[in-house]
Motif scaffolding. Structure first.
Motif, mmCIF file in Angstrom:
data_model
loop_
_atom_site.group_PDB
_atom_site.id
_atom_site.type_symbol
_atom_site.label_atom_id
_atom_site.label_comp_id
_atom_site.label_asym_id
_atom_site.label_seq_id
_atom_site.Cartn_x
_atom_site.Cartn_y
_atom_site.Cartn_z
ATOM 1 N N VAL A 100 -3.506 -0.238 1.493
ATOM 2 C CA VAL A 100 -1.541 -0.330 0.519
ATOM 3 C C VAL A 100 -0.919 -0.082 1.100
ATOM 4 O O VAL A 100 0.054 -0.658 0.579
ATOM 5 C CB VAL A 100 -2.163 0.593 -1.048
ATOM 6 N N SER A 101 -0.625 0.544 2.556
ATOM 7 C CA SER A 101 0.728 0.564 3.247
ATOM 8 C C SER A 101 1.346 -0.858 3.781
ATOM 9 O O SER A 101 2.364 -0.764 4.254
ATOM 10 C CB SER A 101 0.529 1.586 4.262
ATOM 11 N N GLY A 136 3.659 4.547 0.843
ATOM 12 C CA GLY A 136 3.683 4.306 2.558
ATOM 13 C C GLY A 136 3.728 2.858 3.072
ATOM 14 O O GLY A 136 3.861 2.104 3.799
ATOM 15 N N ILE A 137 4.854 2.194 1.839
ATOM 16 C CA ILE A 137 4.786 0.883 2.252
ATOM 17 C C ILE A 137 6.136 0.878 2.656
ATOM 18 O O ILE A 137 7.407 1.401 2.309
ATOM 19 C CB ILE A 137 4.893 -0.129 0.838
ATOM 20 N N THR A 138 6.909 0.454 3.782
ATOM 21 C CA THR A 138 7.901 0.412 4.323
ATOM 22 C C THR A 138 8.664 -0.937 4.563
ATOM 23 O O THR A 138 9.532 -0.921 4.770
ATOM 24 C CB THR A 138 7.507 0.811 5.856
ATOM 25 N N LEU A 155 1.391 -6.486 -4.489
ATOM 26 C CA LEU A 155 1.725 -6.294 -5.030
ATOM 27 C C LEU A 155 2.411 -6.404 -6.699
ATOM 28 O O LEU A 155 3.969 -6.776 -5.974
ATOM 29 C CB LEU A 155 1.866 -4.886 -5.626
ATOM 30 N N TYR A 156 2.309 -6.746 -7.872
ATOM 31 C CA TYR A 156 3.631 -6.483 -8.760
ATOM 32 C C TYR A 156 4.061 -6.124 -9.598
ATOM 33 O O TYR A 156 2.560 -5.106 -10.597
ATOM 34 C CB TYR A 156 3.045 -8.021 -9.851
ATOM 35 N N LEU A 157 5.115 -4.603 -9.760
ATOM 36 C CA LEU A 157 5.381 -3.264 -10.318
ATOM 37 C C LEU A 157 6.953 -3.752 -11.754
ATOM 38 O O LEU A 157 7.479 -4.640 -10.950
ATOM 39 C CB LEU A 157 5.348 -2.355 -9.821
ATOM 40 N N ARG A 158 6.601 -3.850 -12.690
ATOM 41 C CA ARG A 158 7.258 -3.392 -13.554
ATOM 42 C C ARG A 158 7.817 -2.197 -14.956
ATOM 43 O O ARG A 158 7.562 -2.626 -15.303
ATOM 44 C CB ARG A 158 7.493 -5.223 -14.564
ATOM 45 N N HIS A 169 -5.796 -0.987 -7.175
ATOM 46 C CA HIS A 169 -5.199 -0.998 -8.347
ATOM 47 C C HIS A 169 -5.318 0.811 -9.295
ATOM 48 O O HIS A 169 -3.930 1.092 -9.146
ATOM 49 C CB HIS A 169 -5.947 -1.141 -9.663
ATOM 50 N N ALA A 170 -6.387 1.311 -8.399
ATOM 51 C CA ALA A 170 -6.599 3.150 -8.722
ATOM 52 C C ALA A 170 -5.695 3.295 -7.671
ATOM 53 O O ALA A 170 -4.909 4.349 -8.227
ATOM 54 C CB ALA A 170 -8.042 3.371 -8.967
ATOM 55 N N GLU A 171 -5.123 3.011 -7.075
ATOM 56 C CA GLU A 171 -3.856 3.878 -5.608
ATOM 57 C C GLU A 171 -2.954 3.798 -6.258
ATOM 58 O O GLU A 171 -2.207 4.145 -6.394
ATOM 59 C CB GLU A 171 -4.545 3.534 -4.334
ATOM 60 N N VAL A 172 -2.578 3.136 -6.843
ATOM 61 C CA VAL A 172 -1.682 2.237 -6.731
ATOM 62 C C VAL A 172 -1.000 2.739 -8.484
ATOM 63 O O VAL A 172 0.246 3.088 -8.425
ATOM 64 C CB VAL A 172 -1.326 0.771 -6.994
#
Ligand SMILES: Nc1ncnc2c1ncn2[C@@H]1O[C@H](COP(=O)(O)O)[C@@H](OP(=O)(O)O)[C@H]1O
Ligand SMILES: [Mg+2]
Ligand SMILES: [Mg+2]
Ligand SMILES: [Mg+2]
Length: 353
Positions: A227-228, A254-256, A278-281, A339-342
């Motif tokens: 995911v990073s 850990g996403i840079t 990923l799409y986060l809203r 998905h679970a991690e996010v």
């Protein structure tokens, strides 16, 4: 194949409406008016809604439509109505057969206004109801960014068919997302994609043309394992989702890399074809309730491409409650394996607020 006719009509109707939105996109004066909630609507939104509803009603007369726009303001603004009519009356697909399938042109300005108003279904969990966002990302449309023409068919509250026309996204599914997607988008050569999905049958993409529609090629979410390394998509508009929360979530994961900002359900399409991960809203305001037309098509397309879409509690979006996603708090769209991690990171960030 299930819903074959519905899919074809939806694809053609979106393609025809996009001919109009593309014409308006290049006009300086887009006939923008401000709605009661202060959000903008343009000639393009009204015209596209009329064209799509006319096509649905021609083919499926007893289906209902939950459409974003309504014609009441146009009935008092005769000049604006006739500007829209001048565009709508001439919009045609390039082949006569496809055009005839949609019932040909709308017959009069009065019929155009009536068609717009047929988007007034209350929605719900019974029967066949289409969710229509004639231009999603109107602010992007006005800014020269991304926008999408969005149409989905729900049966008993469950989304069965979803189609997204994204005139300013690259045709190429493997083209990387770029930082200028929110501001300097074009629909020049190599741009314009039509995403589609039917429940249980996968998701596809194909070039967005003036017709006829072809068989799309299958699309899949990214195969990301760390995911990073994810590319996160978010709205351009700070008022539509919380960039602060996204930054904290990215840090936790850990996403840079910088998030890619773009308007509209082009974000769902980009995640579905693996261009973004990923799409986060996440909500900025407690009192805003998400609308079903902002998510129905994108939700199905991402899920059919191997993704998972939930709210911040981990529940699927519920389209059966009316015109809005009542009770919804936020949207998290990712490849199913991460998905679970996010979701966990989202919940930790929200809990710490
Ligand atoms: N406060 C708010 N929170 C979340 N979404 C909002 C909002 N105000 C407006 N919107 C919705 O955000 C949509 C655009 O999303 P995005 O930011 O992803 O482009 C708009 O669709 P329209 O452009 O169809 O009106 C509108 O419905
Ligand atoms: Mg709007
Ligand atoms: Mg919208
Ligand atoms: Mg809209």
């Amino acid at each position: 194949m299930a819903y074959e006719k519905e899919l074809k009509i939806a694809q053609l109707a979106v393609a025809r409406a996009a001919i109009l939105t593309k014409a308006v996109f290049h006009e300086k004066a887009k006939g923008t008016v401000s709605k009661d909630d202060k959000s903008p609507v343009t000639i393009g939104d009204f015209g596209a809604q009329a064209l799509i509803i006319a096509a649905i009603k021609h083919n499926f007369p007893s289906d209902e439509v939950v459409g974003e726009e309504e014609a009441s303001s146009l009935r008092d603004q005769k000049d604006l109505a006739s500007k829209i009519w001048n565009l709508v009356k001439d919009v045609k697909l390039s082949d006569a057969e496809s055009d005839a399938l949609l019932g040909g042109p709308i017959k009069s300005e009065a019929q155009m206004l009536d068609a717009i108003d047929m988007g007034n279904s209350a929605g719900g969990n019974k029967g066949r109801i289409w969710a229509l966002d004639p231009i999603d990302g109107t602010k992007g449309f006005l800014r020269g960014g991304q926008y999408a023409v969005c149409l989905a068919l729900m049966v008993d509250g469950d989304v069965k068919v979803g189609v997204l026309g994204c005139p300013n996204l690259p045709v190429d599914d493997s083209a990387p997302l770029t930082e200028d997607m929110g501001s300097a988008a074009t629909d020049a050569e190599g741009k314009g994609v039509l995403f589609s999905a039917v429940q249980g049958e996968g998701a596809t993409s194909q070039p967005l043309t003036k017709g006829p529609v072809a068989k799309g090629q299958p699309i899949h979410v990214s195969k990301i394992s760390k995911v990073s390394e994810a590319v996160m998509c978010e709205s351009v508009e700070p008022g539509h989702s919380s960039k602060g929360d996204n930054a904290l979530i990215a840090e936790k994961l850990g996403i840079t890399g910088k998030p890619v900002q773009m308007d509209s359900q082009a974000k769902y399409g980009s995640v579905a074809r693996g261009a973004g991960d990923l799409y986060l809203r996440l909500p900025v305001r407690k009192d805003y309730i998400e609308k079903i037309w902002d998510h129905a098509a994108g939700d199905l397309i991402v899920r059919e491409a191997g993704g998972q879409v939930t709210d911040v509690t981990g529940k699927r979006l519920n389209f059966s409650l009316g015109r809005t996603l009542t009770e919804n708090k936020g949207v998290i769209a990712t490849p199913a394996n991460v998905h679970a991690e996010v979701l966990k990171a989202v919940q930790e960030v929200l809990a710490a607020k």
